[in-house]
Design an enzyme around this catalytic site. Structure first.
Site, PDB file in Angstrom:
ATOM      1  N   GLU B  49     -28.166  38.660  15.090  1.00  0.00           N
ATOM      2  CA  GLU B  49     -29.388  39.015  14.372  1.00  0.00           C
ATOM      3  C   GLU B  49     -29.778  40.398  14.839  1.00  0.00           C
ATOM      4  O   GLU B  49     -30.160  40.587  15.992  1.00  0.00           O
ATOM      5  CB  GLU B  49     -30.494  38.017  14.728  1.00  0.00           C
ATOM      6  CG  GLU B  49     -31.002  37.245  13.531  1.00  0.00           C
ATOM      7  CD  GLU B  49     -32.233  36.432  13.879  1.00  0.00           C
ATOM      8  OE1 GLU B  49     -33.272  37.047  14.142  1.00  0.00           O
ATOM      9  OE2 GLU B  49     -32.125  35.200  13.902  1.00  0.00           O
ATOM     10  N   ASP B  60     -44.223  38.689  16.135  1.00  0.00           N
ATOM     11  CA  ASP B  60     -43.610  38.920  17.440  1.00  0.00           C
ATOM     12  C   ASP B  60     -44.605  39.003  18.586  1.00  0.00           C
ATOM     13  O   ASP B  60     -45.687  39.570  18.458  1.00  0.00           O
ATOM     14  CB  ASP B  60     -42.781  40.208  17.409  1.00  0.00           C
ATOM     15  CG  ASP B  60     -41.479  39.988  16.665  1.00  0.00           C
ATOM     16  OD1 ASP B  60     -40.745  39.051  17.033  1.00  0.00           O
ATOM     17  OD2 ASP B  60     -41.207  40.735  15.702  1.00  0.00           O
ATOM     18  N   TYR B 174     -33.481  28.704   9.553  1.00  0.00           N
ATOM     19  CA  TYR B 174     -34.138  29.092  10.794  1.00  0.00           C
ATOM     20  C   TYR B 174     -35.339  28.182  10.998  1.00  0.00           C
ATOM     21  O   TYR B 174     -36.289  28.213  10.240  1.00  0.00           O
ATOM     22  CB  TYR B 174     -34.593  30.549  10.687  1.00  0.00           C
ATOM     23  CG  TYR B 174     -35.000  31.208  11.992  1.00  0.00           C
ATOM     24  CD1 TYR B 174     -35.876  30.598  12.872  1.00  0.00           C
ATOM     25  CD2 TYR B 174     -34.511  32.472  12.315  1.00  0.00           C
ATOM     26  CE1 TYR B 174     -36.250  31.213  14.056  1.00  0.00           C
ATOM     27  CE2 TYR B 174     -34.886  33.102  13.492  1.00  0.00           C
ATOM     28  CZ  TYR B 174     -35.756  32.462  14.356  1.00  0.00           C
ATOM     29  OH  TYR B 174     -36.134  33.087  15.513  1.00  0.00           O
TER      30      TYR B 174
END
Ligand SMILES: Cc1ncc(COP(=O)(O)O)c(C=O)c1O
Lengths: 395, 268
Positions: B49, B60, B174
Site C-alpha cells: 500500500e 490518520d 479492507y
C-alpha cells in the site's frame, strides 16, 4: 429552485455530498433520520423556539443606523443585531438546535470545533444549560488571539483541547474534532459550528440559522435592496440569505481578504479558490495544484478558514449571491466607524460585512435600503483591537 | 464458468495470510521509499500500500500525519507517487501496488487523467479512505474499465452497510478493526473478531484487517481470523527508528535494522 436544495444526496448543484471515512457513514445516516424526525415534531420545534426566545433573547432587534446613514448620504442602513444574542453572536441559534437534537438522540457528550471561540462558547453554554459534557477543539493560534473566549468556555465547564497542527487555526481544529469523532462516534454528538462538513450538516445548520432571515423579513417595514453578511464557513450569511433566495433582493457575502487577495495571506475562498473536497464536502477551497490544502490567513479567527459551505459554492456558481472580499485594515476601520457612529462595537468578522456595505451604501440612492447582518459583538476581539489601535489610532 | 482474473488477482500468490504493509511515498525521501518497499517484499509482503501524503489526512493519527509532513516537505505529490511505481518495478518489486490517497488530490488530477496514469504506470489497485460507496460510482466504473481494483472499506459502524459493500468488493476488502484513526492499538477489541466473521460471510474477496495492528500477537490473531492484515503506523515507526540507526551508523545498517524489526513483527 434554490430553496429546495440540497437533494437526497446532500447536493447543492454540483456541491456538497459526504466525503468521509466509512466509519462515519452510519453515524451520518443516523443523524439525518433523527434530524428529519425532529424537524417534523411539533414538540421539538416548540422547544427550540422557546429556548431561542426565553434563553437566547430572540427576536434580536433590527436597528436603523440613522447616523451612519446620514454620514454616508446614500441608502438607508439597517442592522440585524445578532450581536445582542446571548453569548454575543449568531452561533447560539445553531448550538441550541443541535444540542437539543443530541439530547433527543440520547447522546450526552458533545464535541465542537471553534475558530473565534464564539461557537465554542455557544456550545459550552448550551452544554451547561442542558446538562451535557462538552469538549471544544481549538487551534493554538486562535487560543492565543481569542484568550477571553477560551476562559469563558472553561468557566462554563467545557474542556478546551489545543490543536497544534497546521497553522493552529479553524481548519486544524476541525480536522482534530473529526478525528476525535471517528473514534467516539457511538456516544458523542459532533456539534459543527457552520454550514460546512458532510451532509446533513450544511442543511441542518442552515435551518437552525434561518431564523435570522425569517425575523428580518418580518421586521422590515419597507423593501430591501441589498443584504450584507460576512462569510467564514457561511452560517450567519446563509441564515440571513436563505429566506430571501427567491425574492428580488441583492445578496452580498463578504470574505476575508486578509493582507490582500493578491498576497498569499488571505481567506478569500470563493474569490481565489477552486472546487475541491474539505471536511467531507465538495465545495470551493484554497489549494495548490497538487490538491494540498493551503493555509489561510485573516486577522479575524472566525473567517480564517480555507473552505466554505457547499450551498455558498452553488450560490456563487449560479451567481445568485455576489461575493466580495475585505482586507484586515478595511475591517478594522469599519469596527471603529461603527463604534463611533452607532455605539455598536461589532466583531471583526461582522466588520467585514460592514466595510463592504459602507463602500456601497454611499453609491446608492437615498430611497434605497440595505441590511447588514451584525453577526456578533466585538468584546472577544479587544486584545486584537488593542494591538492594532494605538492611542493615536484612537484619536 | 470461472471469472477471469484481474491483474491484481493474477499477481497475488495466495488468498490467505496476506501481509499488506503501508508506507508513505517519499517519507523521508523517494529513494528511501524504494529501499523500504524492497525490504518489505523480502519480508514477505504480498501487497504494497503506497500512501500519498496529504496536508489534512482525516483518517490518520499522529504517526502517519508526521510521515506525510516529511514527504510533502520532500516534494512528494500524487503524480510523483504514481510515477514512482515503474521505478519500484525496475528495482525488483513484483507484488501488486495499491495507491492509497485522499480524494482531493484525485479530484485535482482529474478522474480520467488519473486512472489513465495508474494504468500507464502499472498500478493494480486504488484505495481512497474518504470516498465512501455513495460517492464512488464514477471512479468505480473507470477503474473497472482499466482492470484496476478500487478497494472498499468496512468499519465497525457499517452494520447494514456491510453486505452492500462486501458484495461488490474488489481486490481485497479492507476491514477497519475498530473506531478511530490510524495508529497503534494496544489491544484489539473482542468485538473485532465477530465483526470480521460477519464481513467474511458476505465477501468473495480476501478480508484484510487494518488500523492498530502493531505487535506480533495481533498479527497472529489476524492470521487466524482474517485473510490478511494491514500494518501502517507501526511500519512508519520502524522507518523512523531505522533512520535513527542510520544517523549513528550507515544506511545499510539502518535498512538491516528495519528488516529485522519487520521480520520479528510478522514472523509465524
Ligand atoms: C461573530 C462571528 N461572525 C461570523 C463568523 C463566521 O462564521 P460563519 O461564516 O459560519 O457565520 C464567526 C465565527 O466564529 C463569528 O464569531
Amino acid at each position: 429552485m434554490l430553496t429546495s436544495m440540497p437533494n437526497h444526496k446532500g447536493r447543492y448543484g454540483d456541491f456538497g455530498g459526504k466525503y468521509v471515512p466509512e466509519t462515519l457513514m452510519a453515524p451520518l445516516e443516523e443523524l439525518e433520520s433523527a434530524l428529519d424526525e425532529a424537524m417534523q415534531d411539533e414538540d421539538f420545534l416548540k422547544q427550540y423556539n422557546e429556548e431561542l426566545k426565553e434563553y437566547a433573547g430572540r427576536p434580536t432587534p433590527l436597528t436603523y443606523a440613522d447616523k451612519l446613514t446620514k454620514e454616508l448620504g446614500g441608502a438607508e442602513i439597517y442592522l440585524k443585531r445578532e450581536d445582542l444574542l446571548h453569548t454575543g453572536a449568531h452561533k447560539l441559534n445553531n448550538a441550541i438546535g443541535q444540542a437539543l437534537l443530541a439530547k433527543r438522540m440520547g447522546k450526552d457528550k458533545i464535541i465542537a470545533e471553534t475558530g473565534a471561540g464564539q461557537h465554542g462558547v455557544a456550545s459550552a453554554t448550551v452544554a451547561a444549560k442542558l446538562g451535557l459534557s462538552c469538549k471544544v477543539f481549538m487551534g493554538e493560534e486562535d487560543i492565543r488571539r481569542q484568550e477571553l473566549n477560551v476562559f469563558r468556555m472553561k468557566l462554563l465547564g467545557a474542556e478546551v483541547i489545543s490543536v497544534s497542527s497546521g497553522n493552529g487555526t479553524l481548519k486544524d481544529a476541525t480536522n482534530e474534532a473529526i478525528r476525535y469523532w471517528v473514534a467516539n462516534c457511538e456516544d458523542h454528538f459532533y456539534l459543527i459550528g457552520s454550514v460546512v462538513g458532510p451532509h446533513p450538516y450544511p442543511r441542518m445548520v442552515r435551518n437552525f440559522q434561518r431564523i435570522i432571515g425569517d425575523e428580518t423579513k418580518e421586521q422590515m417595514t419597507r423593501d430591501i435592496d441589498r443584504i450584507y453578511a460576512c462569510v467564514g464557513g457561511g452560517s450567519n450569511a446563509i441564515g440571513m440569505f436563505y429566506p430571501f433566495l427567491e425574492d428580488e433582493v441583492e445578496l452580498v457575502g463578504i470574505e476575508a481578504a486578509g493582507k490582500g487577495v493578491d498576497t498569499p495571506e488571505h481567506a478569500a475562498t470563493l474569490t481565489k479558490g477552486t472546487p475541491g473536497v474539505i471536511h467531507g464536502s465538495l465545495t470551493y477551497l484554497m489549494q495548490d495544484e497538487n490538491g494540498q490544502i493551503v493555509e489561510p490567513y485573516s486577522i479575524s479567527a472566525g473567517l480564517d478558514y480555507p473552505g466554505i459551505g457547499p450551498e455558498h459554492a452553488n450560490l456563487f456558481k449560479t451567481k445568485r449571491v455576489r461575493y466580495e472580499s475585505i482586507t484586515d485594515d478595511e475591517a478594522l476601520d469599519a469596527v471603529k466607524r461603527m463604534s463611533r457612529a452607532e455605539g455598536i462595537i461589532p466583531a471583526i468578522e461582522s466588520a467585514h460585512a460592514i466595510a463592504q456595505a459602507i463602500k456601497e451604501a454611499k453609491e446608492m440612492s437615498k430611497d434605497q435600503a440595505i441590511v447588514i447582518n451584525v453577526s456578533g459583538r466585538g468584546d472577544k476581539d479587544m486584545a486584537t483591537l488593542m494591538e492594532h489601535f494605538t492611542e493615536e489610532g484612537l484619536q | 464458468m470461472m471469472k477471469q482474473q484481474t491483474l491484481f488477482q493474477g499477481k497475488l500468490t495466495k488468498q490467505k495470510d496476506l501481509f499488506i504493509p503501508f508506507i508513505v511515498a517519499g517519507d523521508p525521501h523517494p529513494d528511501k521509499t524504494i529501499q523500504y518497499a524492497l525490504r518489505l517484499q523480502e519480508a514477505g509482503a504480498d501487497v504494497l500500500e503506497l500512501g500519498v501524503p496529504y496536508s489534512d489526512p482525516l483518517a490518520d493519527g499522529p504517526v502517519i500525519q508526521k510521515a506525510a509532513r516529511r514527504a510533502l516537505d520532500a516534494g512528494m505529490s500524487l503524480r510523483k507517487a504514481v510515477e514512482m511505481v515503474p521505478e519500484l518495478r525496475k528495482a525488483g518489486l513484483n507484488i501488486p501496488v495499491v495507491i492509497f490517497t485522499y480524494y482531493n488530490p484525485v479530484l485535482q488530477y482529474g478522474h480520467e487523467a488519473f486512472i489513465d496514469a495508474l494504468e500507464e504506470n502499472g498500478v493494480e489497485g486504488l484505495l481512497i479512505p474518504d470516498l465512501p460507496l455513495e460517492e464512488s460510482e464514477d471512479l468505480n466504473e473507470r477503474t473497472k474499465e482499466k482492470d484496476i481494483e478500487l478497494i472498499s472499506l468496512v468499519a465497525p459502524t457499517s452494520e447494514e452497510r456491510i453486505k452492500r459493500i462486501a458484495e461488490q468488493a474488489r481486490g481485497f476488502l479492507y476491514c477497519v478493526s475498530s473506531l478511530g484513526v490510524t495508529g497503534e492499538r494496544k489491544e484489539m477489541a473482542p468485538e473485532t473478531l465477530s465483526f470480521i466473521e460477519k464481513v467474511k460471510e458476505h465477501s468473495s474477496v480476501p478480508v484484510a484487517v487494518g488500523f492498530g495492528i502493531s505487535s506480533n500477537d495481533q498479527v497472529q490473531l489476524m492470521r487466524k481470523h482474517a485473510d490478511g492484515f494491514i500494518i501502517g503506523s507501526k511500519i512508519v515507526k520502524l522507518i523512523e527508528s531505522s533512520l535513527e540507526v542510520e544517523k549513528s551508523g550507515d544506511e545499510q545498517e539502518g535498512l538491516r535494522h528495519f528488516s529485522d524489526e519487520v521480520n520479528e513483527l510478522v514472523q509465524a
